[in-house]
Scaffold this motif. Sequence first.
Motif, mmCIF file in Angstrom:
data_model
loop_
_atom_site.group_PDB
_atom_site.id
_atom_site.type_symbol
_atom_site.label_atom_id
_atom_site.label_comp_id
_atom_site.label_asym_id
_atom_site.label_seq_id
_atom_site.Cartn_x
_atom_site.Cartn_y
_atom_site.Cartn_z
ATOM 1 N N GLU A 70 4.165 -0.995 5.108
ATOM 2 C CA GLU A 70 3.714 -0.096 6.172
ATOM 3 C C GLU A 70 4.383 -0.390 7.514
ATOM 4 O O GLU A 70 4.533 0.501 8.350
ATOM 5 C CB GLU A 70 2.196 -0.189 6.338
ATOM 6 N N PRO A 81 4.731 2.978 2.189
ATOM 7 C CA PRO A 81 3.315 2.638 1.972
ATOM 8 C C PRO A 81 3.026 2.263 0.523
ATOM 9 O O PRO A 81 2.209 1.381 0.252
ATOM 10 C CB PRO A 81 2.578 3.919 2.374
ATOM 11 N N HIS A 133 -0.005 -1.778 12.585
ATOM 12 C CA HIS A 133 1.224 -2.118 11.866
ATOM 13 C C HIS A 133 2.471 -2.034 12.751
ATOM 14 O O HIS A 133 3.584 -2.235 12.260
ATOM 15 C CB HIS A 133 1.411 -1.196 10.658
ATOM 16 N N TYR A 136 7.153 1.839 8.209
ATOM 17 C CA TYR A 136 6.831 3.266 8.141
ATOM 18 C C TYR A 136 7.651 4.019 9.191
ATOM 19 O O TYR A 136 7.476 3.810 10.401
ATOM 20 C CB TYR A 136 5.340 3.449 8.404
ATOM 21 N N ASN A 177 3.800 -1.253 -0.058
ATOM 22 C CA ASN A 177 3.112 -2.130 0.896
ATOM 23 C C ASN A 177 4.031 -2.577 2.036
ATOM 24 O O ASN A 177 3.964 -3.728 2.500
ATOM 25 C CB ASN A 177 2.538 -3.359 0.181
#
Length: 238
Positions: free
Chosen positions: A184, A179, A200, A187, A182
Amino acid sequence: MRWFITDFKRGLSERSFLGAIALGILSLALGLAYYVYGQDTYTADQAFIVSQSFAMPFIAPLLASMVYSNMNMLEKDSGYRNLLILKHKGKNYTLKRWFVNNILSGIALFIPMLMLYGVCSLFSPYVQQEEIVGVMLLGFLFGFVYGSFAYSLTFVNRKRYIPIVTPQVLYLLFIYAFPYLNLEKFYPPLSFSPWLMRTHVDIQLITLELLIILGISGVLVVGSMLYRKGETLWLQQR
């Protein structure tokens, strides 16, 4: 096949396997309690989604890793692995144990979710049943992959708890790093619980992430197989 069944049954009775299931149930119970406390009306779908994505996605690698990896290290330290290598000619033993370990890791994550599925069905009929079942199967695959990674680490270190801790530590590092960068879409918990950040979610990226981890595990396992082949010849000549 007989050895496979015997080893599989042995894994089902291991404390680490039962402990992983117990921790999984506890994490889901906490999520369910959180859901029930904050709602006036309950639905099966929301109860499952909230409970499954509350705590378990953040400890899932630990649960998958603790299933059988410690037993592998105990066998290595005691010398019992050498007997298995001789009996199963190195390569076969490695592949059989790899498969048993991975299946058990997947089951350890699947069983708590299956129990949650049954409990949540008491609230109402499921509307998103196919999606929920799909995420449960994704959880099994997640456990299979991370169990494979933990198993592969048993061949490249001498410390008993490294295979259990390392996947979880790396997982947490990526949770905080992606995160911030950037990234995500990468993730890690999304590969266990896509509901955490629906906007996402990218199935292709989830598949790629799991394949990369499985590929790294495969490289380590194949490398160990080649090493064990040489070790088997050496043990037979002693």
